[in-house]
Design an enzyme around this catalytic site. Structure first.
Site, PDB file in Angstrom:
ATOM      1  N   PHE A  78       0.857  -1.188   0.000  1.00 57.59           N
ATOM      2  CA  PHE A  78       0.000   0.000   0.000  1.00 57.59           C
ATOM      3  C   PHE A  78       0.890   1.233   0.000  1.00 57.59           C
ATOM      4  O   PHE A  78       1.766   1.376   0.842  1.00 57.59           O
ATOM      5  CB  PHE A  78      -0.927   0.038   1.218  1.00 57.59           C
ATOM      6  CG  PHE A  78      -1.889   1.189   1.161  1.00 57.59           C
ATOM      7  CD1 PHE A  78      -3.058   1.098   0.418  1.00 57.59           C
ATOM      8  CD2 PHE A  78      -1.599   2.397   1.794  1.00 57.59           C
ATOM      9  CE1 PHE A  78      -3.933   2.182   0.322  1.00 57.59           C
ATOM     10  CE2 PHE A  78      -2.463   3.483   1.710  1.00 57.59           C
ATOM     11  CZ  PHE A  78      -3.637   3.375   0.968  1.00 57.59           C
ATOM     12  N   ASP A  90       9.187   2.388   1.478  1.00 55.97           N
ATOM     13  CA  ASP A  90       8.028   3.137   1.966  1.00 55.97           C
ATOM     14  C   ASP A  90       7.912   2.857   3.458  1.00 55.97           C
ATOM     15  O   ASP A  90       7.436   1.800   3.869  1.00 55.97           O
ATOM     16  CB  ASP A  90       6.773   2.697   1.210  1.00 55.97           C
ATOM     17  CG  ASP A  90       5.519   3.422   1.683  1.00 55.97           C
ATOM     18  OD1 ASP A  90       5.544   4.011   2.791  1.00 55.97           O
ATOM     19  OD2 ASP A  90       4.508   3.382   0.961  1.00 55.97           O
ATOM     20  N   LYS A 150       2.505   9.607   8.231  1.00 55.64           N
ATOM     21  CA  LYS A 150       1.792   9.110   9.418  1.00 55.64           C
ATOM     22  C   LYS A 150       2.350   9.675  10.735  1.00 55.64           C
ATOM     23  O   LYS A 150       2.034  10.774  11.102  1.00 55.64           O
ATOM     24  CB  LYS A 150       1.741   7.579   9.417  1.00 55.64           C
ATOM     25  CG  LYS A 150       0.808   7.040   8.319  1.00 55.64           C
ATOM     26  CD  LYS A 150       0.090   5.766   8.697  1.00 55.64           C
ATOM     27  CE  LYS A 150      -1.051   5.459   7.738  1.00 55.64           C
ATOM     28  NZ  LYS A 150      -0.644   4.820   6.494  1.00 55.64           N
TER      29      LYS A 150
END
Ligand SMILES: *Cc1c(COP(=O)(O)O)cnc(C)c1O
Length: 401
Positions: A140, A225, A254
């Site tokens: 993702f 990532d 995040k």
């Protein structure tokens, strides 16, 4: 016209959303109004223990005091200036990130998808004509079209084609398959060192090191990532340090600013220089508020020894749920890296989330059957035990499909 007032009831808030907010999220019918550490309260005064604060963004819990103070100071001093100027706080933030990772330089943006878009553009610019990027099934990388195409999960692509050209997918963990996809037009490999949305998947031994070798052999950029795994989540500043495999490029968001919106790309200096003036930008990227929040987040983690604390908490969760696995065949596997915890069930996990919510414990289910916990690094042992008891009880009493 009405103006915003003190908190509305949960049902009134739900009504507002029905009328005025696009329904692109499945939301619980609860209006959350206040948070402190790993606790959060709704408009009706119910208290929840939060094992998934801010979808992983609130790595220090809700409203961490040092971050709150830094933001309050900054917002009264200088809210925003464009990137046509220098800002000491952005430079200091970049230095702190660089010194805790691989000595790279930073490009700042506002989200994970944006950080990955920057990585994709950087890879193509650095590739000088080479444009193909290899990514992995179950990954993702975000919802903008480039990041979405990098995300090899068909369910996220539905109805959105044609997607961006040049992405190839290999099964996560399959070095041989990735090797076969490399050709003369490949410029990079983009991979999560531990998959988050994909169900807290920890790669098989040697996989990341194998990718590193593959990249070195063919002159590809290895791009990690770390939007979900970064900034201390796994008990290391960055998950790549856990595996001892250094990327050329790393993306963060995040938890980066302790709950304030912020994203970053870090690149080896000789790679980062491919982003020349005019090639890429983000208006709000690296703004003084995000920078102060980012610095404060790193300071708290260091000052309070939270990397070590995250490891210990991870061991506590692992012990608890591996113990439960031994007595309950509904648990297939328990995967833990610091405060990144996946409990794979033999059945769908939606009922677990719902039952936990009714018992005022907030958890997440991803990939259909993986209960995902991304608790704060400063969760107390008592809170950990309290929540684990509830979750274990809910899993034990699940109806057997
Ligand atoms: C959440 C996430 C993203 C997307 O981040 P946004 O801030 O929602 O754009 C990208 N990559 C990973 C690994 C993520 O977990």
């Amino acid at each position: 016209m009405t103006t915003a007032t003190a908190s509305l009831s949960s049902p009134d808030t739900v009504e507002l959303f029905k009328k005025y907010v696009i329904g692109n999220y499945n939301r619980y019918p609860v209006n959350l109004v206040r948070g402190e550490g790993s606790l959060v309260w709704d408009a009706e005064g119910n208290r929840y223990l939060d094992f998934f604060p801010g979808w992983g963004c609130n790595l220090l819990g809700h409203c961490p005091p040092h971050v709150v103070q830094a933001v309050q100071e900054q917002v009264a001093t200088l809210i925003h200036v464009p990137n046509t100027w220098h800002m000491d706080v952005q430079g200091q933030w970049a230095q702190m990130l660089s010194e805790r990772s691989f000595g790279g330089q930073a490009f700042f943006c506002n989200s994970g998808a944006e950080a990955n878009e920057a990585a994709i553009k950087l890879a193509r610019l650095h590739g000088q004509g080479k444009y193909k990027i290899i990514t992995f099934t179950g990954g993702f990388h975000g919802r903008t079209l480039g990041a979405l195409t990098a995300t090899a999960q068909p369910k996220y692509h539905e109805g959105l084609g044609p997607l961006v050209a040049g992405f190839l997918y290999a099964p996560y963990g399959d070095l041989g398959a990735a090797t076969k996809l490399v050709d003369d037009e490949t410029c990079a490999i983009l991979v999560e060192p531990i998959q988050g949305e994909g169900g807290v998947q920890i790669p098989p031994a040697g996989f990341l090191a194998g990718l590193r070798k593959l990249c070195d052999k063919h002159g590809l950029l290895l791009m990690f990532d770390e939007v979900q795994t970064g900034c201390g989540r796994t008990g290391h500043w960055f998950a790549y340090q856990k595996f001892g495999v250094e990327p050329d490029v790393m993306t963060l968001a995040k938890a980066l600013c302790g709950g304030i919106a912020g994203g970053a790309l870090l690149a080896r200096p000789d790679v980062g220089k491919s982003l020349r003036p005019g090639m890429h930008a983000a208006t709000f990227g690296g703004n003084p508020i995000a920078a102060r929040a980012g610095i404060a987040t790193l300071e708290v983690i260091e000052r309070e020894g939270l990397l070590e604390q995250a490891k210990l908490l991870g061991e506590r969760f692992a012990k608890k749920f591996k113990g439960l696995q031994a007595e309950c065949d509904l648990i297939r596997e328990v995967r833990v890296a610091g405060v990144m915890i996946g409990i794979e069930l033999a059945v769908d996990g939606a009922a677990v989330v719902k039952d936990c919510l009714s018992r005022k414990l907030l958890v997440n289910c991803t990939h259909g059957n993986v209960i995902r916990l991304l608790p704060a690094m400063n969760l107390t042992e008592e809170q950990a035990d309290e929540g684990c008891e509830i979750l274990a009880d809910v899993i034990r009493t699940l109806p057997r499909g």
